[in-house]
Design a protein around this motif. Sequence first.
Motif, PDB file in Angstrom:
ATOM      1  N   ILE A 130       0.777  -1.194  -0.012  1.00  0.00           N
ATOM      2  CA  ILE A 130      -0.088  -0.125  -0.018  1.00  0.00           C
ATOM      3  C   ILE A 130       1.043   1.289   0.064  1.00  0.00           C
ATOM      4  CG2 ILE A 130      -1.732   1.251   1.290  1.00  0.00           C
ATOM      5  CD1 ILE A 130      -2.800  -1.459   2.285  1.00  0.00           C
ATOM      6  N   TYR A 131       1.718   1.485   0.996  1.00  0.00           N
ATOM      7  CA  TYR A 131       2.483   2.615   1.021  1.00  0.00           C
ATOM      8  C   TYR A 131       3.637   2.522  -0.271  1.00  0.00           C
ATOM      9  CZ  TYR A 131       1.593   3.816   5.646  1.00  0.00           C
ATOM     10  OH  TYR A 131       0.988   4.254   6.709  1.00  0.00           O
ATOM     11  N   HIS A 132       3.957   1.487  -0.764  1.00  0.00           N
ATOM     12  CA  HIS A 132       4.943   1.528  -2.035  1.00  0.00           C
ATOM     13  C   HIS A 132       4.018   2.253  -3.388  1.00  0.00           C
ATOM     14  CE1 HIS A 132       7.828  -0.058  -5.122  1.00  0.00           C
ATOM     15  NE2 HIS A 132       6.771  -0.160  -5.653  1.00  0.00           N
ATOM     16  N   GLU A 133       2.874   1.791  -3.291  1.00  0.00           N
ATOM     17  CA  GLU A 133       2.025   2.405  -4.308  1.00  0.00           C
ATOM     18  C   GLU A 133       1.832   4.122  -4.107  1.00  0.00           C
ATOM     19  OE1 GLU A 133      -2.528   2.139  -6.346  1.00  0.00           O
ATOM     20  OE2 GLU A 133      -1.677   0.506  -5.106  1.00  0.00           O
ATOM     21  N   TYR A 134       1.521   4.306  -2.934  1.00  0.00           N
ATOM     22  CA  TYR A 134       1.644   5.659  -2.656  1.00  0.00           C
ATOM     23  C   TYR A 134       2.845   6.580  -2.758  1.00  0.00           C
ATOM     24  CZ  TYR A 134      -0.767   9.271   0.233  1.00  0.00           C
ATOM     25  OH  TYR A 134      -1.285  10.555   0.800  1.00  0.00           O
ATOM     26  N   ARG A 135       3.791   5.878  -2.185  1.00  0.00           N
ATOM     27  CA  ARG A 135       5.294   6.657  -2.586  1.00  0.00           C
ATOM     28  C   ARG A 135       5.434   6.531  -3.760  1.00  0.00           C
ATOM     29  NH1 ARG A 135       6.658   3.180   1.488  1.00  0.00           N
ATOM     30  NH2 ARG A 135       7.813   1.976   0.009  1.00  0.00           N
ATOM     31  N   GLY A 136       5.141   5.690  -4.509  1.00  0.00           N
ATOM     32  CA  GLY A 136       5.449   5.544  -6.232  1.00  0.00           C
ATOM     33  C   GLY A 136       4.679   6.637  -7.100  1.00  0.00           C
ATOM     34  N   ALA A 137       3.360   6.953  -6.547  1.00  0.00           N
ATOM     35  CA  ALA A 137       2.785   8.179  -7.341  1.00  0.00           C
ATOM     36  C   ALA A 137       3.377   9.364  -6.977  1.00  0.00           C
ATOM     37  CB  ALA A 137       1.256   8.060  -6.979  1.00  0.00           C
ATOM     38  N   ILE A 138       3.701   9.759  -5.752  1.00  0.00           N
ATOM     39  CA  ILE A 138       4.541  10.682  -5.505  1.00  0.00           C
ATOM     40  C   ILE A 138       5.790  10.893  -5.976  1.00  0.00           C
ATOM     41  CG2 ILE A 138       5.457  12.231  -3.355  1.00  0.00           C
ATOM     42  CD1 ILE A 138       3.019  11.141  -1.838  1.00  0.00           C
ATOM     43  N   ALA A 139       6.712   9.725  -6.011  1.00  0.00           N
ATOM     44  CA  ALA A 139       8.146   9.966  -6.698  1.00  0.00           C
ATOM     45  C   ALA A 139       7.823  10.078  -7.868  1.00  0.00           C
ATOM     46  CB  ALA A 139       8.731   8.437  -6.359  1.00  0.00           C
TER      47      ALA A 139
END
Length: 189
Positions: A120-129
Amino acid sequence: MPKKVDRIARQEDILDAAVRVFARKGFAASRIEDVAAEAGIAKGSVYLYFDSRNALLAGVFDSYAASSARALNELGDGPPLERLTRLVHAAVEMLAAHPGHARVLLDVWASNPPLDMAAIYHEYRGAIAALLTQAKMAGELRPEIDERHAAVIVGAIEGCLVQSLVDPQVSLRELAEPVVQVCVDGIRR
């Protein structure tokens, strides 16, 4: 003639009831019976949709993830840092509008449930990254800013969330702009 049930609406009702129960009692202390009573249905009806309490929790998080994905998909066009600003505002608004989900999230952080929180965090951070990478390519960021800062931005939003949950004097909605000022304006070139 038997009453026809809208399966999707019933499942959403059960998930909404689960959020209220998990937020009020905590996941560890909640039972399927509690969720059924909150939804106004028989315990066995919950099992027609979710085979366990863990599956119910996963359903709550799938619902939360779907809301997050919709918010990410609705950022629109424009410069990356403008879209990042919209993302911060959308994330804060979504969390503020669904305090039950936010309380369940806090409970889940503390209880190490059978969910893949890293994904879940990987996806969220990925969008911001991805937005940070685009902003860097457009020359909008200070040179030392990179994709690692996505975790800092997520941390700022969720840190504000935690404070608003434990201290009723802290308004999450009122913190959206300060998060933007620090986490978006603060990384501009």
